[in-house]
Every structure is written in C-alpha cells, then in structure tokens.
Scaffold this motif. Structure first.
Motif, PDB file in Angstrom:
ATOM      1  N   ALA A 169       0.840  -1.199   0.000  1.00 40.15           N
ATOM      2  CA  ALA A 169       0.000   0.000   0.000  1.00 40.15           C
ATOM      3  C   ALA A 169       0.870   1.241   0.000  1.00 40.15           C
ATOM      4  N   ALA A 170       0.631   2.134  -0.970  1.00 40.12           N
ATOM      5  CA  ALA A 170       1.385   3.372  -1.043  1.00 40.12           C
ATOM      6  C   ALA A 170       0.980   4.286   0.103  1.00 40.12           C
ATOM      7  N   GLY A 171       1.911   5.139   0.540  1.00 37.53           N
ATOM      8  CA  GLY A 171       1.622   6.112   1.584  1.00 37.53           C
ATOM      9  C   GLY A 171       1.558   5.524   2.972  1.00 37.53           C
ATOM     10  N   GLN A 172       2.023   4.288   3.158  1.00 41.28           N
ATOM     11  CA  GLN A 172       2.067   3.655   4.461  1.00 41.28           C
ATOM     12  C   GLN A 172       3.494   3.175   4.726  1.00 41.28           C
ATOM     13  N   ALA A 173       3.887   3.208   6.018  1.00 40.04           N
ATOM     14  CA  ALA A 173       5.204   2.683   6.374  1.00 40.04           C
ATOM     15  C   ALA A 173       5.168   1.162   6.442  1.00 40.04           C
ATOM     16  N   TYR A 174       4.037   0.608   6.888  1.00 39.69           N
ATOM     17  CA  TYR A 174       3.865  -0.835   7.017  1.00 39.69           C
ATOM     18  C   TYR A 174       2.501  -1.220   6.464  1.00 39.69           C
ATOM     19  N   ASP A 175       2.150  -2.473   6.591  1.00 44.42           N
ATOM     20  CA  ASP A 175       0.895  -2.948   5.987  1.00 44.42           C
ATOM     21  C   ASP A 175      -0.319  -2.358   6.678  1.00 44.42           C
ATOM     22  N   SER A 176      -0.194  -1.951   7.949  1.00 46.58           N
ATOM     23  CA  SER A 176      -1.340  -1.408   8.668  1.00 46.58           C
ATOM     24  C   SER A 176      -1.638   0.019   8.232  1.00 46.58           C
ATOM     25  N   SER A 266      10.148  -3.666  12.783  1.00 48.83           N
ATOM     26  CA  SER A 266       9.037  -4.482  13.282  1.00 48.83           C
ATOM     27  C   SER A 266       7.959  -3.546  13.814  1.00 48.83           C
ATOM     28  N   PRO A 267       6.759  -3.521  13.181  1.00 41.93           N
ATOM     29  CA  PRO A 267       5.702  -2.620  13.638  1.00 41.93           C
ATOM     30  C   PRO A 267       5.207  -3.032  15.021  1.00 41.93           C
ATOM     31  N   LEU A 268       4.833  -2.033  15.824  1.00 46.77           N
ATOM     32  CA  LEU A 268       4.313  -2.280  17.161  1.00 46.77           C
ATOM     33  C   LEU A 268       2.826  -2.524  17.098  1.00 46.77           C
ATOM     34  N   ASN A 269       2.349  -3.497  17.888  1.00 48.62           N
ATOM     35  CA  ASN A 269       0.905  -3.735  17.933  1.00 48.62           C
ATOM     36  C   ASN A 269       0.178  -2.517  18.460  1.00 48.62           C
ATOM     37  N   LEU A 270       0.779  -1.868  19.444  1.00 47.72           N
ATOM     38  CA  LEU A 270       0.226  -0.647  20.009  1.00 47.72           C
ATOM     39  C   LEU A 270       1.310   0.417  19.973  1.00 47.72           C
ATOM     40  N   SER A 271       1.099   1.452  19.205  1.00 49.92           N
ATOM     41  CA  SER A 271       2.076   2.532  19.174  1.00 49.92           C
ATOM     42  C   SER A 271       2.045   3.268  20.512  1.00 49.92           C
ATOM     43  N   HIS A 272       3.111   4.016  20.783  1.00 47.75           N
ATOM     44  CA  HIS A 272       3.117   4.828  21.994  1.00 47.75           C
ATOM     45  C   HIS A 272       3.684   6.194  21.671  1.00 47.75           C
ATOM     46  N   ARG A 273       3.290   7.166  22.492  1.00 45.26           N
ATOM     47  CA  ARG A 273       3.664   8.546  22.238  1.00 45.26           C
ATOM     48  C   ARG A 273       4.853   8.898  23.120  1.00 45.26           C
ATOM     49  N   ALA A 274       5.752   9.706  22.583  1.00 48.11           N
ATOM     50  CA  ALA A 274       6.940  10.096  23.332  1.00 48.11           C
ATOM     51  C   ALA A 274       7.453  11.409  22.792  1.00 48.11           C
ATOM     52  N   VAL A 275       7.915  12.249  23.708  1.00 44.05           N
ATOM     53  CA  VAL A 275       8.611  13.448  23.263  1.00 44.05           C
ATOM     54  C   VAL A 275       9.999  13.065  22.753  1.00 44.05           C
ATOM     55  N   ALA A 276      10.643  12.100  23.462  1.00 44.67           N
ATOM     56  CA  ALA A 276      11.972  11.631  23.057  1.00 44.67           C
ATOM     57  C   ALA A 276      11.983  10.113  23.127  1.00 44.67           C
ATOM     58  N   GLU A 277      12.536   9.475  22.113  1.00 48.19           N
ATOM     59  CA  GLU A 277      12.644   8.016  22.070  1.00 48.19           C
ATOM     60  C   GLU A 277      14.134   7.648  21.984  1.00 48.19           C
TER      61      GLU A 277
END
Length: 1008
Positions: A169-176, A266-277
């Motif tokens: 799928a175009a415009g996506q980083a992964y299949d989701s 490897s895509p995460l099942n649940l993304s998480h938010r962070a100011v710094a990773e």
C-alpha cells in the motif's frame, strides 16, 4: 523533555519574536527542502573515500555512492525496494587514502534485518562483491560495512546508509493503515571522531579510544543539516530514524509528540507517544509527527538529540544532531511563505548567498539581510545587494572580527504582505594577525647516537590565535638554518612532523642540542618557537665490578636455594644517557678462544632494582647450573657490557669462572687425645689438599648418612695443605674403639672420598675395692685400703696404703677417695676406728688429708654431729680446698639418716655438702636429691662413690649389687656412671674389665 516544556517553547516559536529567540538558542538554521525521500534503486554501490568540512575542520570520510566519485560526506544513498523484491547489490571497493594510494583492507556489506549469511571476507581493494537477498518485510533498516577482520572502524569512518522496504500500500510505512503518512524523511544518525578519520591508517586506530566530537544527521552537523519540509499544516510526517553510530541517542521533537510505530523494522501492535525516544547503535525507529494546525506564520518543529549535547567539537554555537520540520503558514494572500536562502559563503571579505521563492510562492526577491552571531527582528539586519525574480544572488562586503563567527542570511519576497524567509548560515573565520601556538614537541629517539634519523613532532594550534588553518612549519638545530616540516592536515590544529637525517645527527657533537619548532597559519603569521633538547651520545657505558658467584664451581653450586644458577654481578655507568640494557657472554671453550657475540645476543642482564632507568645501575645475569655443569674444568671468562638509551653498547669488562671437578685429597686424619683416657671431648683433625680452597667437611661414625648429611666441620685454617678441626663430644660414649670417618669439600662443591681414624674411648680410674682381692693382673698382697689405677687398658696398684710413707694398718678399708695428685689426696674409712699415723684413731665419719707423707684431719664428722652409724661417710669429693684446708666437702652417707640440720626424707643416695669450718645447728646442705628429677634414682640407691665436676655434672658408684638407673637399666656395683645435666651414661664398666667378685666392688674412686 516533558510535554509542558515542549509546549511552552513552541508557543515562543509561534509568537512574534519567537523565531529569533529559537535561532539564538539553537544556532543558525539551513534552508528548507522538499520532504520527499530521495531513493536510489539497488545496483552498483561504491565504497569511496573523500573529505568533508565540519565547521572549519577538514575531515577525511568514507561513504557509498553509485558513481565511484570521491565522498563529500559520510554515509550512502537511501536504497528503496518493495517487500518481496529480490535485491542485488554489487559492492566496489574503491577506498583510497588522502594521497590516493590504495587502502589495503577488504570491505563487505551487511544488510541488517535481512535473511542473508554475513560476509566475513568482503571485497579486496579494487575488487567487487555481489550480495543478493529477498526483502521480505516492510520497514526501515540499516546497511553498513560488514564483519571483516579488523573492520570495526569502517562504519565509524562513514560506511553506512538506510534501506527502506515499502509495503504494497502506497503512503504507508507498514501494511497497517495506522502507519499512513503524508510526508516522510530519513534521519541517519552518526558520529565522527577526527582522531580516527584523520589517522594515517584508520585500521591501526584503537577503537577503545574512540571519542566522537561531532554528531550528525544524514552526514551533516547543524547548522548545515537539511530541514524537513512538510507539505501542509496538520500533516502526518514519518521520521525514519537509523542509528549508524556507536552511541545511544534520544531523539526528541520540540513542539509535537512523536508516535512510535515500529522498532528495527518491526511494527508495534500498540504505538506509543513520546517526546523523546532512545535507541541504541544499529537500531532503527519509525515515528509519526503530526504538524501543528495552520497559522499565518511559518512553523518550525525542532528535531534534535534530547541529551542536548548540541555542539561541534569546541566550536562556538550550537550544532550536532539538530534539524527542523518546516510547516507552511496561511495568510491573506496566496504567498504566505518567505523565500529560501542557500549557498551562504564568505571569501576574502565578501558574503554571498542564493535567495529563491520558487518553491515557496514564486514571488520576486525584494531584499536580503545578514546578521553576525546574533539575529534580530525582520528588517533589522545589515542589507545585502541583489533582487529580482527566480533565484537571486545576493552579496555584501563584510568585515568579520578575528576568530570564529556565524553569519546568518535571509531574504524577503514581494508578496502582499511580504514574507521574510528562514535563515541559512555559514561559520567563518575573521581577521588573523597572530601566529599559531606550537606545543608538545617530541624527539624520537633522544638521546641518540647518530646511527638513525630522529623524528621531530609537534602540534600547531591556531584556535586561540585567529582560528586559521596551519599552513607550514619548520625546525632549527641550534642557530642553524630552518628545515620545513610536514603539516598533516589543513586545519586550525595540525600535527607537524619531520625527520633529522642520521647523517645530520651523526655530524653533531656529543652533548645537548636545542631543537626549535614553530608553525605558520594560513594568514601568513609565524608563531613563537618552542624548544626541546636533543641529546647526542656516541659513547657506550662503562662496566666495572664484575664478579661471579659461586666460583669455583663444579656445576652443582647454586647462587641461592631459590636460584638454581650462578650469578654474574656488575655495575654499569654512563655520564650522559640512562642505562637501558645489559648482557653477559660466557666463554665455554677457552682452549679455542671465545670471541664475544654480536651486541644484543648475550645472556640478558636485569637491574637489581627491577628496571634499568638511571645513569648508574647495578645489574646481574643468571647462568643456569645445567649450563655450568657442561663446562670443562679450567678458567672460563665472562664478559659483561651495557647499552645506553642512545643505543650505544659499551666495552666489556670481565671476570673469571673457575670450573673445578676434581675431588680434594685427605692426607691425614687423627683424634686427640686417643685413647681418650676419660676426656669428655676429643679434637678431630684433618689435613687435606685441593686446587680450590677447602671450605669445610663433615665426619660420621657408623653408617654413612650420605654426602652432606654428616656432622659439619667448619673450622678451616691454612692456605694449602688445609687443616680442619672439630671437637667431638665423647662424654656419653662407652669405652671401646670407634671408627671416625671424614670427608672434606672444596670451594667448587667437590667432596673427597672418606678417610678414617680409630678412636679408642677409655675411662681411667683411681679406686679402692670393697675387700682384700687384687684386680686382674695386679700382684702382691691385696688390701682394701690400697688405691688401684685403671689406665684404660690395664690395672695397677697406685697406692700401697700399708707401706711407707702411708703407714695405714692392713685392712684399713677405704670407702672415700679424692685425689689431688700423686702425693696429695683425701680419704675416709669404713671402719669405726682406723689408726692413722700422727692422728691416732679416725672415725668412719671423718675425712683425712695426706700431704706427701703427713696426715691431717680435714673433716671431723663426729664433732659436726655425724654420730649415728647411718651417718658414716662412704663417698666424698672435695672441691676448692688448698693443702687440706678450705673448700667444700661433698659426701654421701652409709644409711638413710639426714646429717644435722637437714630436713626432708633421708636417702643414702643423696649428696650433701659442708663448707669448710661450718658449725652450728645447720652446717650441712642437701645438694642432690638423687630420687628426684632430673636424676630419678631409686630410693635407697646407696651411693658409695662420688666425684663432683659441677652442679649438673658428676660421677657415681653404688654399693648394691645392681641399681636401676634411668635409660641405663641395671648398673653393677663395680661400675661408674656419669650424669650430664640429667642424662646418665656408663663411664667405667668394671664387670667388663674383670671386676666380678664382691671383694672387687668399687667403693671409693676418683676420675683423673
């Protein structure tokens, strides 16, 4: 960084003066570019070298490209493929060093996260290597130099890049669909340590000392990083972080949260938010940042290393991993974005830049301005010349102060209202009128003997005196002409190197010479020289006091128990240079001559204090006994010399190792007195000869205990033949013949054969018998008053008591005898009354003295209270008397009755004393309690003979047929025993000599 802080800073950015404040805090920004990822299709990939400039410091870098051209930045192109593609990449090893000479190391490729066998060999210099794999999973991955031997430095030199595997799928980083984005950017993170990159041979660099001074995004450090242009406000921007460095990084976004959607492809099942990773070396992280809603001004989101280590080496201003996501604003007109400034440069007082509104509205350029170090409000800068449509070149004449400075440039378009663009900048050096500092001069080697060239090294540093590049350097020897030096890099800090040829050094006189080094900057300024000393030493050390121990030697004598070798010792000295080494040579074949071996090939010497480091050193060399044992007898020369720090070996000094394997010869062995005639000690004497000195010996009697295990003989006199003597204690030896075996040892450790002598231990005795029977071999009329002599071999009558001049009656039984000499002695009698010439009747408690024909009374026992029959004296010993007066009488009594005044249990084995002339109630003292320790004789072991030597040494005989004595057992009444401080031994064995009848019992005796 907490969300509250990020929001407050973003508010500041969006406010009227926010942009200026942010620039002042974070250093100059660069021009914005399109946010599309520049993808390269897999194919040919060349590993190349080149240079880049970080601030003002040129740095050699390695990288990848598709053409083979020289690298202009570390890193490689972003390779983009689709999931399921079969990927083929051909690697070309085109690495060269700055001199364009080949880099003699293999290099390989490693595609992280892909199913392929790692290449441990790689492509040789100038060769190629083909890699094929299937890109099975979408994601962001790192590719880098592979795992070849000693290749750990290659990634840090710049051999890395990003690999993007796209989903269907175009415009996506992964299949989701949750990974959809509008804009994307790749941020390859890395570091540079110039010490590695500018090393003459990076393959020899110790990566444990790797200390990065620059941090970069996509091969550039702020302010030269490329901005990320979002196409619209509110867009989702995919940031693909790739950590190609060796440090952890915490990437932060200022003004918007990051939604982390994948780690390491490897895509995460649940993304998480962070100011710094935070992610580590070799890892990748995909995040999505949503740009702020539209405003009338251009928005910028800072993306940076959250550790805030935002600097470029020691350069003023912020730098490192810092870039911006730019977001266009909306205004009343159709053109709401200011023009882009780029290509800012400063040369020879002229500032130039390119300003273009082509990608940000298409309006004409109406003005441009610049600031030095600190930016101000739009329109408040210094004006630049240039305007018009399209891309416009703008210029200004600028006088930059001395030192490093940042010049910021921005342009204004013709839109209504007008828009000022973002800054672009350049780091420049201003006027430079001061020469560089030259420091840390070193010379290698120094001291030197002139046989090799001397490397001259120093560092030129213009960072504090103008910041110009080091352009030249030179050195002088004393007041001589200057010689140019090599400057390793065109930078404000550079290494300076040269070599003084060996011929030049050799022509210098011995002593200290001043070497002065100075450097010149690119502005033409020479700095002050710095001096160091070159020590020229052409004379080797002297060696003295050479000795070897132990010598002479037969191959068995070790220097010490812990060192099974001989030791060569010497003192080595040099007036100029420190001693750094020493050696010894052993002449093993003196008959054929022994030339000294080549310098450095001898037996290594060691310093006594552990390290050769001074002008004078005591040292030693050990030669194993296994080597010494193989040497032929004779003199072997040992040569010793030393080496100084200048490399000079001195002349040798010598000592002689004597090898002697010939046994000594023993010529005579004797013992004296022999026979012993009662002597408690004899002197064993030996005479021996040997080529080496006799140092000692040993003796033994009976079974040979083995060489070295006998009783030592340590007293040696003479210079050859040698005399050895040792006292032998025979006090406890029974009478008889003893073979004394002797052997001697020479200084080389050789033992002689055993030689021997026979020692006859004899016990001479003067005694009287119990009855009227002659001892064996004695003729004439027997008399119990007579005194007999045992010579050690035969009996004889010594005193005929009834004959003149003694005149004692026949049968005057003597039971106590103490001999002074042949004509002076003391007697006591067993009879109640014995008529003595001149004295009349003498009691059995009395002691008389004979003085060459005259009798006198020495002790009147009756007068001293010894009146009972049990108190008769039957053993006497007089000590210290003179001519029958004075001294002390020691005696034993006939029975078990104490003398006057003595307490305790009476015992006829006890010994009492009387001091001459003593009277009163207690004239007597018990001096030996025979039944007590350490004597331990049985009670009533009636003593009938006693001779005192001193308080702990004495002789006894007993009246009973047998008396049990400790250790000795049954002792006969014909025997005499000896007590040596508590130890009993038989002195005279009367039974063995024929005294077997009762009449021949010994009841009075004295020992010569």
């Amino acid at each position: 960084m907490k969300r509250k802080v990020a929001s407050s800073l973003l508010t500041g950015l969006l406010a009227g003066g926010g942009l200026a404040v942010m620039v002042a805090l974070l250093a100059p920004a660069t021009a914005a570019h399109a946010a599309t990822v520049a993808c390269t299709a897999p194919g040919d990939l060349h590993a190349v070298s080149g240079t880049t400039t970080l601030g003002v410091q040129p740095v050699r870098v390695w990288g990848y490209n598709t053409t083979g051209a020289a690298a202009t930045a570390p890193g490689g192109p972003t390779l983009c493929v689709n999931a399921g593609d079969t990927v083929t990449v051909t690697l070309h090893n085109d690495l060269t060093d700055p001199s364009s000479a080949p880099v003699t190391e293999n290099t390989a490729l490693l595609f992280q996260g892909q199913d392929m066998i790692p290449d441990r060999t790689g492509a040789a210099p100038g060769a190629t290597r083909v890699y094929t794999f299937t890109a099975s999973k979408p994601g962001t991955y790192l590719y880098e130099a592979g795992l070849v031997a000693n290749g750990q430095h290659q990634v840090s030199m710049g051999l890395y890049g990003a690999l993007i595997v796209r989903p269907a799928a175009a415009g996506q980083a992964y299949d989701s669909a949750t990974t959809a984005f509008a804009d994307e950017a790749v941020l390859v993170l890395s570091e540079i340590d110039p010490a590695l990159n500018n090393a003459a041979n990076p393959a020899l660099f110790d990566m444990r000392k790797y200390a990065p001074r620059y941090s970069m995004i996509n091969g550039k450090a702020h302010p030269n990083t490329d901005a990320i242009a979002a196409t619209a406000a509110g867009n989702k921007v995919l940031l693909r972080y790739v950590n190609a460095g060796i440090q952890y990084h915490s990437m932060a976004s200022l003004g918007a949260d990051q939604s982390v959607i994948a780690l390491d492809g490897s895509p995460l099942n649940l993304s998480h938010r962070a100011v710094a990773e935070t992610f580590g070396p070799g890892q990748t992280t995909d995040v999505i940042v949503t740009t702020p809603a539209a405003t009338t001004d251009l928005n910028r989101l800072a993306v940076y290393d959250g550790s805030l280590l935002l600097h470029n080496s020691n350069t003023a201003g912020s730098g490192g991993m810092l870039t911006f996501v730019t977001v266009p604003g909306t205004g009343p007109g159709t053109d709401t974005t200011g023009p882009v400034s780029s290509a800012v440069a400063y040369t020879a007082g002229t500032l130039t830049a390119t300003v273009s509104d082509a990608a940000t509205g298409g309006a004409n350029i109406t003005a441009a301005e610049y600031f030095i170090d600190t930016v101000g409000a739009p329109g408040s800068g210094l004006p630049m010349t240039g305007s018009g449509p399209g891309s416009v070149s703008v210029t200004a004449s600028v006088a930059v102060p001395t030192g490093e400075h940042i010049i910021y440039v921005r342009g204004q378009d013709s839109a209504v209202p007008t828009n000022w663009g973002v800054f672009s900048s350049v780091l420049v050096n201003g006027g430079d009128a001061t020469g560089p500092t030259t420091k840390s001069p070193t010379l290698t080697p120094t001291p030197t003997n002139g046989t090799v060239g001397v490397a001259v090294h120093a560092t030129g540093d213009d960072t504090a005196t103008g910041g110009s590049n080091i352009a030249a350097a030179e050195f002088t020897i004393g007041a001589g002409a200057a010689t140019p030096m090599i400057v390793n890099i065109a930078a404000p800090v550079a290494s300076l190197d040269a070599t003084i040829p060996a011929a030049t050094v050799n022509a210098l006189a011995a002593g200290t010479h001043t070497i002065s080094v100075r450097s010149q900057d690119a502005a033409g300024n020479w700095g002050a020289p710095v001096a160091t000393d070159l020590v020229v030493d052409k004379t080797g050390p002297t060696t003295a006091g050479v000795s070897v121990a132990p010598s002479p030697n037969n191959g068995t004598l070790a220097f010490s128990n812990g060192t099974q070798s001989i030791r060569v010792s010497a003192t080595m000295s040099d007036p100029i240079s420190n001693i750094i080494a020493g050696e010894a040579f052993l002449c093993t074949t003196p008959a054929t001559g022994c030339p000294v071996g080549a310098n450095g090939t001898g037996i290594v010497a060691r310093a006594n204090d552990g390290t050769f480091h001074g002008l004078s050193e005591a040292g030693y060399a050990d030669i194993p006994l296994s080597t010494v044992a193989l040497l032929t007898p004779g003199n072997h020369t040992i040569y010793v010399h030393a080496k100084d720090a200048a490399g000079n070996w001195g002349t040798t000094a010598t000592t002689t190792l004597v090898i002697d394997k010939t046994k000594p010869l023993v010529s005579t062995v004797s013992a004296s007195p022999n026979p012993t005639q009662g002597a408690t000690s004899v002197t064993l004497s030996v005479t021996a000869t040997d080529a080496s000195a006799i140092t000692g010996g040993e003796w033994f009697s009976g079974t040979d205990p083995g060489v070295g295990n006998g009783t030592p003989i340590t007293t040696v006199t003479g210079t050859g033949p040698y005399s050895l003597t040792v006292p032998v204690n025979v006090s406890s030896w029974n009478e008889g013949a003893y073979i004394l075996n002797v052997r001697v040892r020479d200084a080389a450790g050789n033992w002689s054969a055993s030689s021997s002598t026979v020692l006859n231990v004899t016990a001479p005795l003067y005694f009287s018998t119990l009855g009227n029977t002659n001892p064996p071999g004695v003729g004439g009329s027997a008399n119990s008053a007579d005194i007999y002599n045992w010579s050690g071999s035969a009996f004889s009558r010594f005193i005929d008591a009834s004959a003149a001049p003694y005149g004692l009656p026949t049968g005057a039984n003597v039971d106590g005898y103490d001999r002074v000499d042949a004509t002076h002695f003391y007697l006591s009698f067993s009879g109640t009354n014995t008529t003595v010439p001149g004295l009349g009747a003498v009691q059995d408690e009395d002691v008389v003295y004979y003085n060459n024909g005259v009798w006198s009374l020495y002790f009147d026992g009756t007068a001293r209270g010894l009146t009972a029959g049990n108190q008769d004296l039957d053993a006497i010993s007089v000590i210290g008397a003179t001519n029958g007066t004075g001294g002390t009488l020691y005696f034993s009594t006939l029975g078990n009755t104490n003398p006057t005044g003595v307490g305790g249990a009476a015992d006829d084995a006890d010994i009492y004393s009387w001091a001459y002339g003593a009277t009163g109630a207690t004239p007597f003292t018990r001096v030996i309690d025979a039944s007590a320790a350490p004597y331990n004789l049985p009670a009533a072991a009636n003593v009938d003979g006693f001779v005192r030597v001193d308080a702990t040494h004495f002789y006894l005989s007993f009246s009973a047929d047998t008396t049990n004595v400790p250790v000795l057992g049954a002792v006969q009444d014909e025997d005499v025993i000896y007590n040596n401080n508590g130890t009993w031994s038989v002195y005279f064995n009367g039974t063995a000599h024929g005294l077997t009848s009762a009449n021949l019992d010994v009841d009075a005796f004295d020992v010569p």
